[in-house]
Scaffold this motif. Structure first.
Motif, PDB file in Angstrom:
ATOM      1  N   ARG A 156       1.920   7.512   2.354  1.00  0.00           N
ATOM      2  CA  ARG A 156       1.679   8.237   1.116  1.00  0.00           C
ATOM      3  C   ARG A 156       0.637   9.320   1.388  1.00  0.00           C
ATOM      4  O   ARG A 156      -0.046   9.299   2.400  1.00  0.00           O
ATOM      5  CB  ARG A 156       1.124   7.320   0.011  1.00  0.00           C
ATOM      6  N   ASN A 157       0.537  10.248   0.449  1.00  0.00           N
ATOM      7  CA  ASN A 157      -0.519  11.256   0.463  1.00  0.00           C
ATOM      8  C   ASN A 157      -1.328  11.054  -0.801  1.00  0.00           C
ATOM      9  O   ASN A 157      -0.783  10.697  -1.847  1.00  0.00           O
ATOM     10  CB  ASN A 157       0.080  12.668   0.449  1.00  0.00           C
ATOM     11  N   CYS A 158      -2.620  11.311  -0.712  1.00  0.00           N
ATOM     12  CA  CYS A 158      -3.491  11.138  -1.865  1.00  0.00           C
ATOM     13  C   CYS A 158      -4.173  12.457  -2.210  1.00  0.00           C
ATOM     14  O   CYS A 158      -4.916  13.002  -1.390  1.00  0.00           O
ATOM     15  CB  CYS A 158      -4.543  10.073  -1.586  1.00  0.00           C
ATOM     16  N   ARG A 189      -7.264   9.876  -8.360  1.00  0.00           N
ATOM     17  CA  ARG A 189      -6.430   9.834  -7.160  1.00  0.00           C
ATOM     18  C   ARG A 189      -4.975   9.799  -7.589  1.00  0.00           C
ATOM     19  O   ARG A 189      -4.593   8.995  -8.438  1.00  0.00           O
ATOM     20  CB  ARG A 189      -6.760   8.615  -6.308  1.00  0.00           C
ATOM     21  N   GLU A 233      -2.147   9.064   4.154  1.00  0.00           N
ATOM     22  CA  GLU A 233      -2.629   7.696   4.318  1.00  0.00           C
ATOM     23  C   GLU A 233      -1.694   6.921   5.240  1.00  0.00           C
ATOM     24  O   GLU A 233      -0.548   7.306   5.464  1.00  0.00           O
ATOM     25  CB  GLU A 233      -2.766   7.027   2.953  1.00  0.00           C
ATOM     26  N   TYR A 279       4.776  10.382  -2.161  1.00  0.00           N
ATOM     27  CA  TYR A 279       5.481  10.031  -0.922  1.00  0.00           C
ATOM     28  C   TYR A 279       6.119  11.257  -0.273  1.00  0.00           C
ATOM     29  O   TYR A 279       7.124  11.146   0.413  1.00  0.00           O
ATOM     30  CB  TYR A 279       6.553   8.972  -1.210  1.00  0.00           C
ATOM     31  N   HIS A 330      -7.051  13.726  -4.054  1.00  0.00           N
ATOM     32  CA  HIS A 330      -8.310  13.123  -4.507  1.00  0.00           C
ATOM     33  C   HIS A 330      -9.142  14.190  -5.190  1.00  0.00           C
ATOM     34  O   HIS A 330      -9.429  15.235  -4.600  1.00  0.00           O
ATOM     35  CB  HIS A 330      -9.043  12.530  -3.297  1.00  0.00           C
ATOM     36  N   TRP A 369      -1.219   9.554  -5.853  1.00  0.00           N
ATOM     37  CA  TRP A 369      -0.492   9.289  -4.607  1.00  0.00           C
ATOM     38  C   TRP A 369       0.971   9.691  -4.735  1.00  0.00           C
ATOM     39  O   TRP A 369       1.621   9.400  -5.730  1.00  0.00           O
ATOM     40  CB  TRP A 369      -0.551   7.809  -4.260  1.00  0.00           C
TER      41      TRP A 369
END
Length: 156
Positions: A130-132, A80, A126, A84, A134, A82
Motif C-alpha cells: 500500500r501507499n500512505c 493517513r 509501505e 493500493y 500522510h 492508504w
C-alpha cells in the motif's frame, strides 16, 4: 475531549464514498480543534481521497479498499490515507506541479492545496503493497473559536 481521539474508516474505490468519508470526519469537529483548521483538513481529506480514487486506483476494481485513519490530539491532527496504487515520485511531482499551475485547469491542484494546508505531507510506500498519504496539521488549542493571533503584529 479525551486526547488522543482516533478513528478509522474503510471505503470502496468510488467517488460516491466521499460522502461517507466526510460524514465520518464530522466527528472531529470538536472544540479543541479550531474550526478553520477542521475545514482545511476536511478539504485536504477530500482531495486525498479523490486522488486515491481517480489516480492511484484508476485501473482497480471498485471493491479495492481505501483506508483512512485520523488521530486528533490537543495540538494537531494526523491523517493517513492508504491506497493500493502503483505509487509515484511524490516530491518530484510536487516540485513540478508548483511550477506549472494552470488556474483554468479542472484538476491537478489537489496535492498543491494539501501542501499549502499541511505542516507535514508525505506519500510513503509501505511493506504491505500500500501507499500512505500522510498529512499532519498542527494548531494552537488556547483559543479554538478565535483566529490565531500568532504571526500577527501587535498593536502599540
Amino acid at each position: 475531549m479525551e486526547c488522543p481521539q482516533e478513528s478509522y474508516i474503510r471505503v470502496t474505490t468510488d467517488l460516491k464514498a466521499l460522502a461517507d468519508v466526510l460524514a465520518w470526519f464530522d466527528q472531529f469537529q470538536e472544540p479543541v480543534m479550531p474550526h478553520m483548521t477542521w475545514l482545511e483538513c476536511q478539504l485536504a481529506l477530500a482531495e486525498g481521497f479523490t486522488n486515491a480514487v481517480r489516480h492511484a486506483h484508476s485501473d482497480k476494481s471498485e471493491e479495492t479498499p481505501i483506508e483512512i485513519k485520523a488521530q486528533v490530539t490537543e495540538d494537531q491532527i494526523d491523517l493517513r490515507i492508504w491506497d493500493y496504487g502503483p505509487g509515484f515520485e511524490f516530491d518530484e511531482y510536487l516540485d513540478r506541479a508548483s511550477q506549472m499551475v494552470d488556474k483554468h485547469a479542472e484538476g491537478g491542484r489537489g496535492l498543491g492545496l494539501i501542501k499549502q494546508i499541511a505542516d507535514v505531507i508525505e506519500y510513503v510506500p509501505e511493506a504491505d503493497h500500500r501507499n500512505c498519504l500522510h498529512i499532519v496539521k498542527r494548531y494552537l488549542n488556547d483559543s479554538p473559536s478565535e483566529p490565531s493571533t500568532q504571526n500577527k503584529p501587535s498593536v502599540l
